[in-house]
Write a protein that holds these residues in place. Structure first.
Motif, short mmCIF file in Angstrom:
data_model
loop_
_atom_site.label_atom_id
_atom_site.label_comp_id
_atom_site.label_asym_id
_atom_site.label_seq_id
_atom_site.Cartn_x
_atom_site.Cartn_y
_atom_site.Cartn_z
N LEU A 161 45.95 32.39 50.36
CA LEU A 161 45.81 31.78 51.68
C LEU A 161 46.62 32.45 52.79
O LEU A 161 46.10 32.63 53.89
CB LEU A 161 46.17 30.29 51.60
CG LEU A 161 45.05 29.37 51.12
CD1 LEU A 161 45.56 27.93 50.97
CD2 LEU A 161 43.88 29.41 52.10
N PRO A 162 47.88 32.84 52.57
CA PRO A 162 48.61 33.48 53.68
C PRO A 162 47.92 34.75 54.19
O PRO A 162 47.83 34.96 55.40
CB PRO A 162 49.99 33.79 53.06
CG PRO A 162 50.16 32.75 52.00
CD PRO A 162 48.78 32.57 51.43
N ALA A 163 47.40 35.58 53.29
CA ALA A 163 46.70 36.80 53.72
C ALA A 163 45.40 36.45 54.42
O ALA A 163 45.03 37.07 55.42
CB ALA A 163 46.43 37.70 52.52
N ALA A 164 44.68 35.45 53.92
CA ALA A 164 43.43 35.03 54.57
C ALA A 164 43.71 34.49 55.97
O ALA A 164 42.96 34.76 56.92
CB ALA A 164 42.75 33.96 53.72
N LEU A 165 44.79 33.77 56.12
CA LEU A 165 45.17 33.23 57.42
C LEU A 165 45.53 34.36 58.39
O LEU A 165 45.15 34.35 59.57
CB LEU A 165 46.35 32.27 57.25
CG LEU A 165 46.83 31.48 58.47
CD1 LEU A 165 45.69 30.69 59.09
CD2 LEU A 165 47.97 30.55 58.07
N ALA A 166 46.23 35.37 57.88
CA ALA A 166 46.59 36.52 58.72
C ALA A 166 45.34 37.29 59.15
O ALA A 166 45.24 37.74 60.31
CB ALA A 166 47.55 37.44 57.96
N ASN A 167 44.36 37.44 58.26
CA ASN A 167 43.11 38.13 58.61
C ASN A 167 42.36 37.38 59.70
O ASN A 167 41.81 37.99 60.63
CB ASN A 167 42.22 38.29 57.37
CG ASN A 167 42.76 39.31 56.40
OD1 ASN A 167 43.50 40.22 56.78
ND2 ASN A 167 42.39 39.17 55.13
N ARG A 168 42.32 36.07 59.60
CA ARG A 168 41.64 35.28 60.63
C ARG A 168 42.38 35.36 61.97
O ARG A 168 41.76 35.38 63.03
CB ARG A 168 41.55 33.82 60.18
CG ARG A 168 40.54 33.60 59.07
CD ARG A 168 40.53 32.15 58.59
NE ARG A 168 40.26 31.21 59.68
CZ ARG A 168 39.05 30.94 60.14
NH1 ARG A 168 37.98 31.54 59.62
NH2 ARG A 168 38.89 30.05 61.11
N ARG A 169 43.69 35.46 61.88
CA ARG A 169 44.47 35.56 63.12
C ARG A 169 44.19 36.88 63.83
O ARG A 169 44.09 36.94 65.06
CB ARG A 169 45.96 35.42 62.78
CG ARG A 169 46.88 35.39 64.00
CD ARG A 169 48.30 35.06 63.59
NE ARG A 169 48.43 33.66 63.19
CZ ARG A 169 48.92 33.24 62.03
NH1 ARG A 169 49.32 34.13 61.13
NH2 ARG A 169 49.00 31.97 61.76
N ARG A 170 44.02 37.96 63.05
CA ARG A 170 43.74 39.26 63.65
C ARG A 170 42.38 39.29 64.35
O ARG A 170 42.19 40.05 65.30
CB ARG A 170 43.79 40.36 62.57
CG ARG A 170 45.20 40.76 62.18
CD ARG A 170 45.21 42.04 61.35
NE ARG A 170 44.64 41.82 60.03
CZ ARG A 170 45.35 41.44 58.97
NH1 ARG A 170 46.67 41.25 59.09
NH2 ARG A 170 44.77 41.27 57.79
N THR A 171 41.45 38.48 63.88
CA THR A 171 40.12 38.45 64.51
C THR A 171 39.98 37.31 65.51
O THR A 171 38.87 37.04 66.00
CB THR A 171 39.03 38.31 63.43
OG1 THR A 171 39.28 37.12 62.64
CG2 THR A 171 39.03 39.53 62.51
#
Length: 414
Positions: free
Chosen positions: A309-319
């Motif tokens: 989840l933390p990496a998925a959250l970071a990916n969504r934040r970048r987009t």
């Protein structure tokens, strides 16, 4: 003929059926001598002479104790010289035994586990399956059991695949056979990482799971059917056997999914998760009862999703699909967190870092809490329900809760 003689010589002796009690008799009173039932073993009993066909037709009545005394003697005399009728008589007697009204025809639900326990106790596996492989082993076996039970036509039953992508619900129509083809194609990523054959063939470029599935479906010369079960099951057996023989170091081998990568340990757990969810899709399509994984295996699947989840959250934040980070911290330091409480079988407590995937989730830095049932959380991670549909108990920072639920759904794919 010599063969007929051998057959007669080996004809089994069939004991006569037990005489049925007269339902209207007074069983406590002693019957007078003249009222006693004639003895079937009486040498003076008159035995009718009957043809083979007539005697064969009496076997059912004989097994039910419905023949007259003379007919019973005639049938039993015939059984000593006619092997085919003797075999049929044995089958009929066994069938009559099953008609007892007090007998439960259902198999003992613990029978299989007792048989397996006894077998393993007598001969333990020489090369045991590692603990981290058992969820994949269990889920592929459960799906294979489902597939063995369905009929030919059900392989073409429509299956509605559903996942969550870029905050939109995605849908795709498939069949039961096509879903097995999808699992075969994506499991091929693990096969190639282990140096095994790729079900897509040699020289296939690096593709994402969705691209591999589309390529596999397109390469079929006819609509997918039950013939895919064999290759899929053979591949899963080969994967398990190869990992079991490979030793400890293989758990950290990297499996590449084009856009991301997982160590083999997590990859097989992810494959077990997808196998279960697609088995559930198939079960719904053919009206077949299907239970969630065991609590221990479900816990491992939830733990994997929580770690991603933390990496998925970071990916969504970048987009731009998630709110900006609020309090960045150095890698490995505790940061702002969400407390994820999973209830039911496989449940537990996880703390999800909100601002950086390199931060450590911490109870002391929790700003929000989400409580969900374990199976429902997995349905969210699979994209089968949307973040808005998730019946989650929520408390604290609403923005953080919304971001984490959406990130969980974004882990899904075809």
């Amino acid at each position: 003929m010599a063969g007929d003689g051998d057959e007669v010589a080996r004809a089994p002796w069939i004991p006569g059926p037990r005489r049925a009690a007269d339902d209207h008799a007074d069983l406590t009173a002693r019957l007078p001598e003249e009222a006693e039932e004639p003895d079937v073993d009486d040498p003076d009993l008159e035995v009718p002479v009957l043809t083979h066909n007539v005697l064969k037709s009496l076997l059912g009545a004989w097994a039910l104790s419905a023949c007259s005394t003379g007919e019973t003697r005639a049938v039993e005399n015939h059984l000593t010289v006619c092997a085919p009728c003797a075999d049929e008589a044995l089958r009929l007697r066994d069938a009559v035994a099953l008609l007892h009204e007090d007998r439960d025809l259902d198999l003992d639900p613990l029978l299989r586990s007792r048989v397996l326990e006894n077998c393993l106790g007598r001969r333990p596996a020489r090369i045991p399956v590692p603990d981290w492989v058992t969820p994949y082993d269990a889920e592929t076996a459960r799906l294979d059991a489902l597939l063995r039970d369905i009929g030919e036509s059900e392989w073409h039953a429509p299956v509605r695949l559903k996942w969550y992508e870029e905050d939109r619900v995605m849908r795709r129509k498939a069949t039961v056979a096509a879903v097995i083809g999808h699992l075969l194609a994506v499991d091929g990523l693990v096969s190639t990482a282990l140096g095994l054959d790729d079900p897509l063939g040699a020289g296939v470029p690096e593709l994402s799971p969705t691209e591999r599935t589309e390529a596999f479906w397109s390469a079929l010369d006819r609509p997918p059917n039950r013939s895919l079960r064999g290759p899929w099951r053979d591949q899963s057996h080969t994967l398990i056997r190869t990992v079991a023989f490979a030793g400890r170091g293989v758990a950290d081998l990297t499996v590449t999914y084009k856009d991301f990568a997982l160590p083999l340990r997590d990859s097989l757990l992810e494959r077990a998760f997808e196998c279960w969810l697609h088995a559930d899709d198939i079960a719904n399509a053919v009206a077949y009862p299907y239970a969630p994984p065991s609590g221990a295996h479900l816990h491992g699947m939830i733990d994997l999703a929580a770690r991603l989840l933390p990496a998925a959250l970071a990916n969504r934040r970048r987009t731009g699909l998630a709110s900006p980070a609020r309090h960045l911290v150095t890698a490995g330091a505790p940061g702002r967190s969400l407390h994820l409480e999973i209830e039911g079988a496989g449940g537990g407590h996880w703390y999800i870092a909100l601002d950086s995937p390199a931060a450590v989730g911490s109870a002391d830095h929790a700003v929000a809490q989400v409580a969900m049932d374990g199976v429902e959380f997995c349905q969210l991670v699979a994209g089968h329900i949307t973040p808005e549909e998730a019946a989650a108990g929520q408390d604290g920072d609403r923005e953080a809760i919304r971001d984490v639920l959406a990130a969980a759904a974004s882990l899904s794919r075809l």
